[in-house]
Design an enzyme around this catalytic site. Structure first.
Site, PDB file in Angstrom:
ATOM      1  NE  ARG A   1      -3.747   0.243   2.266  1.00  0.00           N
ATOM      2  CZ  ARG A   1      -4.578   0.438   3.176  1.00  0.00           C
ATOM      3  NH1 ARG A   1      -4.546  -0.057   4.394  1.00  0.00           N
ATOM      4  NH2 ARG A   1      -5.481   1.756   3.011  1.00  0.00           N
TER       5      ARG A   1
ATOM      6  CB  CYS B   1      -2.162   3.978   9.305  1.00  0.00           C
ATOM      7  SG  CYS B   1      -3.643   4.553  10.327  1.00  0.00           S
TER       8      CYS B   1
END
Length: 281
Positions: free
Chosen positions: A178, A234
């Site tokens: 990611r 995050c």
């Protein structure tokens, strides 16, 4: 008080009126799973706090997928759970500490210093043969008075203004794929905030799922400057919190959360996006 406690420590204090246990189990993508698991069995006396109903606010255009909750509402629920400034709080989950860390961070942010995470989580507790119940807890309400620690939090504007500054380190807590922009299962844009370094949050745990000790956490972050600001993010401000706890255990003092995180960053047109590797650990 340590940020982490063992199941042995907690078992010895289950009948202590000045210890409140909080069940934070929650499964992303299955929002009812945590509450159902709590109903099927929990640590005696534990109250349940739900990531999306209690520990997050409503999703809007900006703020990310898990905005911070209204602190007044959360303070009322904490008081109803018997939490005030005289009690030690122990939070647990079954997700490697991700959800419990969100609760831990929120209490720290609201000025409650006496909060810890149960190392290894609920499954380890149950496997050890320690008591589990389906009974709802009964605690006398108290008054929780927030004392908000604003330096612990940064906004999108704060992050944007710090891009390129050598005295600020930006940490991306998501998994490597990611971060690199190779895949993005949750948000509409892949990539990372320019300049961010990748420290996957699960590296805070050892192979057995236990939290690494301070020396091992210091080794993880050995090439970070001892002084200066560290901003952690995050996808939505949840799994950044285990890294904040790990950095705290490693001795870093200027650690801050970008609560909206990646899902907030990409909600603003014009915010730059980087792909590929800039630094990982």
């Amino acid at each position: 008080m340590s940020n982490l406690v063992s199941k042995e420590w907690l078992r010895e204090r289950l009948n202590d009126d000045h210890v409140v246990v909080v069940d934070c189990r929650f499964v992303l993508g299955n929002p009812d799973a945590g509450r159902q698991a709590y109903g099927e069995g929990h640590i005696p006396g534990a109250v349940h706090f739900d990531l999306e109903k209690d520990l997050s606010g409503p999703v809007r255009e900006h703020g990310g997928r898990h905005p911070l909750p209204d602190l007044g509402t959360l303070a009322l629920k904490l008081g109803e759970a018997g939490i005030d400034d005289t009690v030690q709080v122990v939070a647990y989950d079954d997700q490697g500490g991700a959800m419990a860390s969100r609760f831990w961070w929120l209490l720290k942010f609201m000025g409650h210093a006496q909060v810890s995470i149960l190392d290894e989580g609920f499954s380890s507790w149950k496997e050890a043969g320690y008591p589990v119940t389906q009974e709802a807890p009964s605690r006398s309400p108290r008054s929780f008075v927030p004392q908000v620690q604003t330096p612990m939090l940064v906004s999108m504007e704060d992050v944007r203004n710090r891009l390129g500054q050598t005295d600020t380190v930006l940490i991306d807590s998501r998994d490597e794929r990611r971060y690199l922009g190779l895949e993005e299962p949750l948000d509409r844009v892949a990539g990372h905030i320019p300049g961010a370094r990748n420290f996957f949050w699960k590296a805070a745990l050892d192979d057995a799922g236990r939290w690494k000790q301070g020396d091992d956490q210091r080794e993880r972050f050995a090439d970070l400057p001892a002084e200066g600001e560290i901003i952690v993010y995050c996808g939505s401000g949840v799994t950044a919190c285990p890294n904040i706890l790990a950095l705290t255990e490693a001795g870093f003092s200027q650690v801050k959360l970008y609560s909206g995180s990646w899902s907030d960053w990409i909600s603003y047109e014009g915010n730059p996006v980087a792909m590929g590797e800039e630094g990982k650990a």
